[in-house]
Design a protein around this motif. Sequence first.
Motif, PDB file in Angstrom:
ATOM      1  N   PHE A 156      41.225  45.796  17.798  1.00  0.00           N
ATOM      2  CA  PHE A 156      40.836  46.913  16.957  1.00  0.00           C
ATOM      3  C   PHE A 156      39.945  46.404  15.821  1.00  0.00           C
ATOM      4  O   PHE A 156      39.864  45.192  15.569  1.00  0.00           O
ATOM      5  N   PRO A 157      39.276  47.309  15.105  1.00  0.00           N
ATOM      6  CA  PRO A 157      38.554  46.894  13.896  1.00  0.00           C
ATOM      7  C   PRO A 157      39.502  46.217  12.908  1.00  0.00           C
ATOM      8  O   PRO A 157      40.717  46.415  12.947  1.00  0.00           O
TER       9      PRO A 157
ATOM     10  N   GLU B 149      28.331  47.571  12.116  1.00  0.00           N
ATOM     11  CA  GLU B 149      27.765  47.302  13.434  1.00  0.00           C
ATOM     12  C   GLU B 149      28.795  46.621  14.336  1.00  0.00           C
ATOM     13  O   GLU B 149      28.860  46.880  15.546  1.00  0.00           O
ATOM     14  N   GLU B 150      29.611  45.743  13.744  1.00  0.00           N
ATOM     15  CA  GLU B 150      30.656  45.071  14.519  1.00  0.00           C
ATOM     16  C   GLU B 150      31.664  46.081  15.065  1.00  0.00           C
ATOM     17  O   GLU B 150      32.060  46.020  16.232  1.00  0.00           O
ATOM     18  N   ASP B 151      32.066  47.042  14.204  1.00  0.00           N
ATOM     19  CA  ASP B 151      33.002  48.070  14.660  1.00  0.00           C
ATOM     20  C   ASP B 151      32.371  48.959  15.719  1.00  0.00           C
ATOM     21  O   ASP B 151      33.033  49.372  16.681  1.00  0.00           O
TER      22      ASP B 151
ATOM     23  N   SER C 279      32.116  50.844  21.331  1.00  0.00           N
ATOM     24  CA  SER C 279      31.368  50.991  22.584  1.00  0.00           C
ATOM     25  C   SER C 279      32.050  50.251  23.731  1.00  0.00           C
ATOM     26  O   SER C 279      32.088  50.741  24.869  1.00  0.00           O
ATOM     27  N   ARG C 280      32.607  49.080  23.431  1.00  0.00           N
ATOM     28  CA  ARG C 280      33.258  48.274  24.474  1.00  0.00           C
ATOM     29  C   ARG C 280      34.637  48.805  24.823  1.00  0.00           C
ATOM     30  O   ARG C 280      35.113  48.663  25.947  1.00  0.00           O
TER      31      ARG C 280
END
Length: 721
Positions: A428-429, A405-407, A412-413
């Motif tokens: 980045f992730p 969900e964090e990625d 999205s941002r």
Amino acid sequence: MSEGSDNRAMPPASFRVGDFVGNDYELLKVLGRGGMGVVFEARHRFIDQLVALKVLYPHLLTEENWQRFVREARALGRLDHPGVVKIFNCGIDAGRAAPFYVMELIKGDSLADLISQRGALEEELAIRAAIEAARALHFAHGMGVVHRDVKPSNLVLPRSAKGSNLNLKVLDFGIAALSSDRLSSNERQRLTATGQIFGTPYYMSPEVVTGQEASPLSDVYSLGCTLFEMLTGYVPYKGESMFETLGMHLSAPLPSLSETCGAQFSTELELLVARAMAKNPRERYSSMQMFAVDLERYLNNRPVYGTGVKSEGFPALEQTLEGNDPDAELRARLKSGLLILLTLVCLTLLGLVAYHFVKPAPPKAATPVDVTFEAKTGETSTVSLLSQKIEVNGEGFSGGRKVSEEDSALISRGYEISRTKKSIKFQFPNSRIGEIWIPGGAREAKGALTIPLKSDDKYEFIIFGDTPREYIAGLKPNSFDLQLRFSKASDFHLAERYVKGWSALKQIRVEQMVLDKDLLLLDALPPSREFSVGHCDIKYPLLKCRQIHKARIIYINSAHGKEFKAFLAELPQLDRLEELCLSTLELADDDIDNLARAKQLRCLNIEKTEISPAQLTKLMSLPQLKGLKVHDCLFRPKEILQALESCPNRRNLVLNITIPTLSTKNIEKLKALGHKLDEPTFNWTKTDMATIRRKVLELELYERESLKLDGGRGYVNFSEL
């Protein structure tokens, strides 16, 4: 640091001999001063260790400068190289608010001291010093650190040096970068006058003079200036004022070594120094490693750039015509052909290891969607096709790495956080999704990352084959030269939705798979300038894929099957194709005949693939050929000359071939490992080289760097043994 003394007055609120810095370091004597600070010999009060300690002047300290200082110190702490002075500690002295570095103390003399005492240095000493400096600087560049102030006073020869190994040390890494992108205009002008932040005028590259960001190629220029001074005893440019000197770096012709000091120098050495000091960065050595290689070859009386023959390891092609030359881009692209092919081999092997040892995470729960495609099963050359259904989660993934969900929020941002006139910040992730190629090498696209802004072009961004395609959506369309790699055909149709908005791709690469009609799914992607096939069993006509027709550069590595032969036969249909790179293949006479019919080809690279002199002659008959690279095949000089007679465009040809010479290091390595040395009964002389060079635009000769496997197919690089 080198020993010395200096009794000049120090700025107010600075340190003096006898003071303590950071409560632990007692200042014993002054070793030197610069525009940014003072270097002392110091002793740790508890462990009695002697060190060199550099204190930065307190009036240069700001909050932003301090934050950058800390980042630079951390980067410099990773420079663990015998040619780089080690940094033990850094901090800020609370009493005077002055930052300081604690460094390894070097007992010796700087090159500036030696030049001051002796004048010009002995040629061998000067060149060996430049070689060791170049090696240390190349290591730093690989770690993302540019020195920015390479000069004789920052190169020290320890008194412990013995024999031909000078044990040279490079000092003051990164100090010049302390505040170069955060200072006000007034501060820039004031500090430039001190000769520290942006470099010293006598050694400053033209691009830095004009206000551009320093790069590894700027260090190459500065080391070239330093070598010039070591050889002659004089700096290459010296005006009546600092501004006149800077102007000479921009426009004045480079004086010859011989004319500067009256001594006689060889043409090879003159041109070697001239290349390092080329005013256009593109015309310099492409890296410090390449500079060091040619210096070593010169010492060993072997061909270098100055004879018109470049050393091994050089990019295969350099700009040889003026800026608006329509073929300049082609010649520049041929530079990277060999490197890309070698990289492809390494990455595909790594992909195999990752596939077998990394267990994929389960996909995110979502409503199953039935998607029918043809999957491949089987072993070795036995391949069966069966139709099966797979579940694809709501994000479009067929298993593999899970997107958290964090990625998803990051995607999205968007990864880009902010940009200035000089840099771009990304988030980045935390797991690597690819890499960005910037000056100095590749940077992993993971976590927080800041890269310099490239105003004149875009950086390359590579999305790896095991990266879920959804991660592409976090990139701003057309913000990079995007390369997409695929290691399974099921990802072909998944990529389409995430590259919407991209007008074009830099490269599509498919590797280690069976290629069948799923290949057509790639036609839904934006057109790609390059198309690469590596270690694939080709079961479907490549030319039915429209991406193949749009590509200007095609790479084929370790492909096999009748469809590969059909592809070679159909090459004349690819009217946009300009460059073809082939590696680790078996080419029959009919394959060579088909290549020779591809009259649109302007660059051809063949590596780790046997071809005969007669086949070479056929390839040289291509009417528009501008660049031909044939590596790992050994030809006699007369065979090359005979082949050139069939080349209608030989006066415009850049020829890049392998000669039979083996370095002593590789000979010893092969013997130690028990490998049979298939040494040819001939070699190349300087006369041979000169004769061939007169018939072509440019000649590049590479030493052998690979060994044909005994009783088997293919080659192995010496570095992999």
